[in-house]
Design an enzyme around this catalytic site. Structure first.
Site, PDB file in Angstrom:
ATOM      1  N   PHE A  34       0.815  -1.221   0.000  1.00 59.34           N
ATOM      2  CA  PHE A  34       0.000   0.000   0.000  1.00 59.34           C
ATOM      3  C   PHE A  34       0.846   1.267   0.000  1.00 59.34           C
ATOM      4  CE2 PHE A  34       0.850  -0.051   4.583  1.00 59.34           C
ATOM      5  CZ  PHE A  34       1.000   1.302   4.853  1.00 59.34           C
ATOM      6  N   ARG A  61      -5.697  -1.653  -0.205  1.00 63.88           N
ATOM      7  CA  ARG A  61      -5.905  -0.422   0.578  1.00 63.88           C
ATOM      8  C   ARG A  61      -5.996   0.817  -0.313  1.00 63.88           C
ATOM      9  NH1 ARG A  61      -7.231  -3.098   4.497  1.00 63.88           N
ATOM     10  NH2 ARG A  61      -5.722  -4.410   5.548  1.00 63.88           N
ATOM     11  N   CYS A  85       9.482   1.843   3.344  1.00 66.98           N
ATOM     12  CA  CYS A  85      10.374   0.727   3.655  1.00 66.98           C
ATOM     13  C   CYS A  85      11.805   1.211   3.858  1.00 66.98           C
ATOM     14  CB  CYS A  85      10.345  -0.296   2.536  1.00 66.98           C
ATOM     15  SG  CYS A  85      10.907   0.390   0.985  1.00 66.98           S
ATOM     16  N   GLU A  88       9.011  -3.938  13.091  1.00 66.65           N
ATOM     17  CA  GLU A  88       8.883  -2.843  12.128  1.00 66.65           C
ATOM     18  C   GLU A  88       7.602  -2.102  12.504  1.00 66.65           C
ATOM     19  OE1 GLU A  88       7.759  -3.782   8.056  1.00 66.65           O
ATOM     20  OE2 GLU A  88       8.927  -2.087   7.319  1.00 66.65           O
TER      21      GLU A  88
HETATM   22  P1  NAD Z   1       1.494  -6.612   3.020  1.00 65.77           P
HETATM   23  O1  NAD Z   1       2.525  -7.654   3.099  1.00 65.77           O
HETATM   24  O2  NAD Z   1       0.411  -6.623   4.032  1.00 65.77           O
HETATM   25  O3  NAD Z   1       0.766  -6.638   1.582  1.00 65.77           O
HETATM   26  C1  NAD Z   1       1.489  -6.570   0.381  1.00 65.77           C
HETATM   27  C2  NAD Z   1       0.678  -7.244  -0.715  1.00 65.77           C
HETATM   28  O4  NAD Z   1       0.527  -8.627  -0.399  1.00 65.77           O
HETATM   29  C3  NAD Z   1      -0.721  -6.684  -0.888  1.00 65.77           C
HETATM   30  O5  NAD Z   1      -0.997  -6.618  -2.271  1.00 65.77           O
HETATM   31  C4  NAD Z   1      -1.609  -7.701  -0.196  1.00 65.77           C
HETATM   32  O6  NAD Z   1      -2.882  -7.821  -0.785  1.00 65.77           O
HETATM   33  C5  NAD Z   1      -0.841  -8.997  -0.381  1.00 65.77           C
HETATM   34  N1  NAD Z   1      -0.986  -9.933   0.742  1.00 65.77           N
HETATM   35  C6  NAD Z   1      -1.286  -9.636   2.042  1.00 65.77           C
HETATM   36  N2  NAD Z   1      -1.273 -10.755   2.791  1.00 65.77           N
HETATM   37  C7  NAD Z   1      -0.961 -11.776   1.953  1.00 65.77           C
HETATM   38  C8  NAD Z   1      -0.787 -13.183   2.137  1.00 65.77           C
HETATM   39  N3  NAD Z   1      -0.941 -13.747   3.326  1.00 65.77           N
HETATM   40  N4  NAD Z   1      -0.472 -13.938   1.056  1.00 65.77           N
HETATM   41  C9  NAD Z   1      -0.292 -13.366  -0.154  1.00 65.77           C
HETATM   42  N5  NAD Z   1      -0.461 -12.046  -0.381  1.00 65.77           N
HETATM   43  C10 NAD Z   1      -0.777 -11.254   0.651  1.00 65.77           C
HETATM   44  O7  NAD Z   1       2.269  -5.205   3.042  1.00 65.77           O
HETATM   45  P2  NAD Z   1       1.656  -3.742   3.147  1.00 65.77           P
HETATM   46  O8  NAD Z   1       1.150  -3.525   4.533  1.00 65.77           O
HETATM   47  O9  NAD Z   1       0.743  -3.463   1.996  1.00 65.77           O
HETATM   48  O10 NAD Z   1       2.972  -2.862   2.885  1.00 65.77           O
HETATM   49  C11 NAD Z   1       3.846  -2.455   3.896  1.00 65.77           C
HETATM   50  C12 NAD Z   1       5.023  -3.412   4.031  1.00 65.77           C
HETATM   51  O11 NAD Z   1       5.720  -3.494   2.794  1.00 65.77           O
HETATM   52  C13 NAD Z   1       6.048  -2.949   5.042  1.00 65.77           C
HETATM   53  O12 NAD Z   1       6.523  -4.067   5.744  1.00 65.77           O
HETATM   54  C14 NAD Z   1       7.158  -2.347   4.186  1.00 65.77           C
HETATM   55  O13 NAD Z   1       8.437  -2.335   4.772  1.00 65.77           O
HETATM   56  C15 NAD Z   1       7.117  -3.265   3.010  1.00 65.77           C
HETATM   57  N6  NAD Z   1       7.710  -2.641   1.836  1.00 65.77           N
HETATM   58  C16 NAD Z   1       8.921  -3.105   1.430  1.00 65.77           C
HETATM   59  C17 NAD Z   1       9.530  -2.518   0.340  1.00 65.77           C
HETATM   60  C18 NAD Z   1      10.865  -3.000  -0.131  1.00 65.77           C
HETATM   61  O14 NAD Z   1      11.276  -2.585  -1.184  1.00 65.77           O
HETATM   62  N7  NAD Z   1      11.549  -3.869   0.591  1.00 65.77           N
HETATM   63  C19 NAD Z   1       8.902  -1.465  -0.352  1.00 65.77           C
HETATM   64  C20 NAD Z   1       7.662  -1.035   0.090  1.00 65.77           C
HETATM   65  C21 NAD Z   1       7.070  -1.632   1.195  1.00 65.77           C
END
Ligand code: NAD
Length: 492
Positions: free
Chosen positions: A147, A175, A279, A377
């Site tokens: 998101f 989201r 992130c 985190e």
């Molecule tokens: P999230 O893991 O909750 O969701 C990410 C995606 O995965 C969404 O599209 C969601 O629908 C899907 N998803 C959720 N649960 C799932 C499951 N059990 N199985 C398969 N798919 C699933 O993450 P978020 O809250 O949307 O984003 C924030 C997180 O992303 C933070 O931890 C942040 O650090 C990380 N992030 C990392 C980077 C990077 O480059 N390393 C970049 C941006 C965000």
């Protein structure tokens, strides 16, 4: 109530809404988003497979033209896209424009696809034998995005995947799903054939169905660490090429010789920007030696001037968090900090602005391994300060952390910065730069629990991830060379 559509085979596809999309600034439900059933997922993957061959054969010049046009469209539509992002994510318009600009870099890099997809050629490797290599598209790529960067991360993936001749099924975060649909429409307006970039809305069930589908060739995932780990395991089990980028806990080490005003500016900008929902946000300032007291003073001076408010108010420094649940979770780290012996220097959790999901900036002094505020985190505007005695203690602290996304060092000592860059187990390092997100010509990726899989994302590793190597060995024998030889082919 508006329902955010899918975008499949070049058209918006309406479906009944399921998950709620909030306006985080007001707390109201702004839209709903569908979660498709298994039959629809199958239909979308089948459609993508059908489009894959034709696009894989598209000429490189045609792809380049489309990406150049897309770049221009993204520039022209920046305000519209930023407003969509800000309304659903809550980030300020300035921050939304910033993420579009960083996403745009990936389109610009992809415009050089003729160079990036260039193969190799070796003439006369044996008598009359030449060898050449090409990189060919993997086929159907699933892109699952978080998101917090609703257009930048899709652009990290889509630009290079499409440039490499793949078809994409983008599954955006439920989201803030709307901007992905506009992005797909802009791809189409730029000349991309229908069905090459598809947006399939949904949630975890949708991702699982896509990973398990035999018609999917590769999965690019960015999100939280537990999900990244699960996606990597499941996709590997289903024999998919997979890269899964996870969460982070980024440290900013401040040495005694640093310019403390510059360091305090950086801690504020990178700790509280986008409400800490990045992130690459700084979440732990590591004060080395006697730096803690004067540094806290300078951080507090700046923190007290921050203004929290709606993303569309140009005077807001940062906006609300993404959901009420996330807001409450972030606040809980501040309220429980004293139980871990952490001093709450500033408590932003009391801030109330209507029914929006706001939390003000908090500063915690004394975070350390074994405390919740350090170990987890938090992903909110909560900056922790850790105190260590020496430079080597700072490196040990960073290296003992399970995450390894980004890290920064603030110092005037070039040798200290050099040793630090060499010895920390982290993928992206900033020297007097707090958010060292590499430009698009260098790939982005963390180490340890911040990335599962071999390939970093975008840049050269992105092109590698979205292509497979093929090596062709060629001989044009003359009739006079006819012979029977059952030996293993030799080059000498
Ligand atoms: P999230 O893991 O909750 O969701 C990410 C995606 O995965 C969404 O599209 C969601 O629908 C899907 N998803 C959720 N649960 C799932 C499951 N059990 N199985 C398969 N798919 C699933 O993450 P978020 O809250 O949307 O984003 C924030 C997180 O992303 C933070 O931890 C942040 O650090 C990380 N992030 C990392 C980077 C990077 O480059 N390393 C970049 C941006 C965000």
């Amino acid at each position: 109530m508006r329902t955010v559509p899918h975008f499949i085979k070049g058209a918006r596809v309406d479906a009944p809404g399921h998950s709620k999309v909030f306006n985080p600034a007001t707390g109201e439900v702004a839209a709903t988003v569908p979660v498709p059933d298994g039959d629809f997922v199958n239909e979308v993957v089948d459609g993508a497979r059908n489009a894959a061959r034709e696009w894989s054969l598209s000429s490189l010049s045609r792809r380049t033209n489309i990406l150049f046009t897309l770049r221009q469209l993204l520039v022209e539509h920046t305000e519209e896209l930023a407003a969509i992002i800000s309304a659903e994510h809550g980030k300020t318009m300035a921050d939304a424009r910033g993420e579009i600009a960083r996403g745009l870099e990936n389109v610009e890099y992809a415009c050089g696809l003729i160079e990036h997809l260039k193969g190799g050629f070796s003439s006369q490797v044996a008598d009359g034998v030449d060898v050449h290599s090409t990189r060919e598209p993997v086929g159907v790529v699933v892109a699952v995005t978080p998101f917090n960067f609703p257009i930048m991360v899709p652009l990290w993936m889509c630009a290079n995947a499409v440039a490499s001749g793949n078809v994409v099924i983008l599954k955006p975060s439920e989201r803030d799903p709307s901007v992905s649909v506009r992005l797909a429409e802009l791809f189409q307006e730029a000349g991309l054939p229908d069905g090459v970039v598809n947006v399939l809305q949904g949630d975890a069930t949708t991702v699982r169905a896509l990973i398990e589908h035999p018609g999917v060739d590769a999965v690019s995932f960015v999100g939280s660490t537990p999900v990244a780990r699960a996606v990597h395991e499941s996709a590997s089990k289903h024999h998919k090429r997979v890269q899964a980028l996870g969460g982070a806990k980024n440290h900013m080490v401040v040495l005694a010789d640093a310019d403390l005003d510059i360091a305090a500016d950086a801690a504020i900008n990178a700790g509280y920007g986008s409400a800490g929902e990045r992130c690459m946000a700084i979440s732990v300032v590591v004060a080395v030696g006697d730096v803690a007291a004067p540094l806290i003073e300078k951080i507090v001076e700046r923190l007290d001037k921050l203004k929290v408010g709606p993303g569309d108010d140009p005077s807001s420094d940062f906006g609300p968090l993404i959901t009420k649940e996330h807001r409450d979770r972030v606040a809980s780290y501040v309220s429980s900090a004293p139980d871990d012996g952490i001093e709450v220097v500033r408590d932003g959790t009391t801030l109330e602005l209507g029914s929006g999901f706001y939390v003000g900036p908090s500063l915690l002094d004394g975070v350390r391994p074994g405390t919740k505020a350090y170990d987890d985190e938090i992903f909110g505007p909560v900056l922790g300060l850790a105190r260590v005695a020496t430079f080597n203690d700072a490196i040990d602290l960073v290296n003992a952390n399970p995450y390894g996304n980004g890290v920064a060092i603030f110092t005037r000592d070039g040798n200290a910065a050099r040793l630090f860059s060499r010895d920390v187990h982290v993928g992206m390092i900033g020297v007097n730069v707090p958010i060292p997100v590499p430009i698009s010509a260098y790939s982005f990726g963390g180490w340890k629990d911040s990335l599962f899989g071999d390939a970093h994302i975008y840049g050269p590793e992105g092109f590698n991830f979205y292509t497979r190597a093929k090596v062709v060995t060629t001989r044009w024998p003359q009739p006079s060379e006819s012979q029977i030889d059952l030996g293993f082919p030799r080059t000498r």
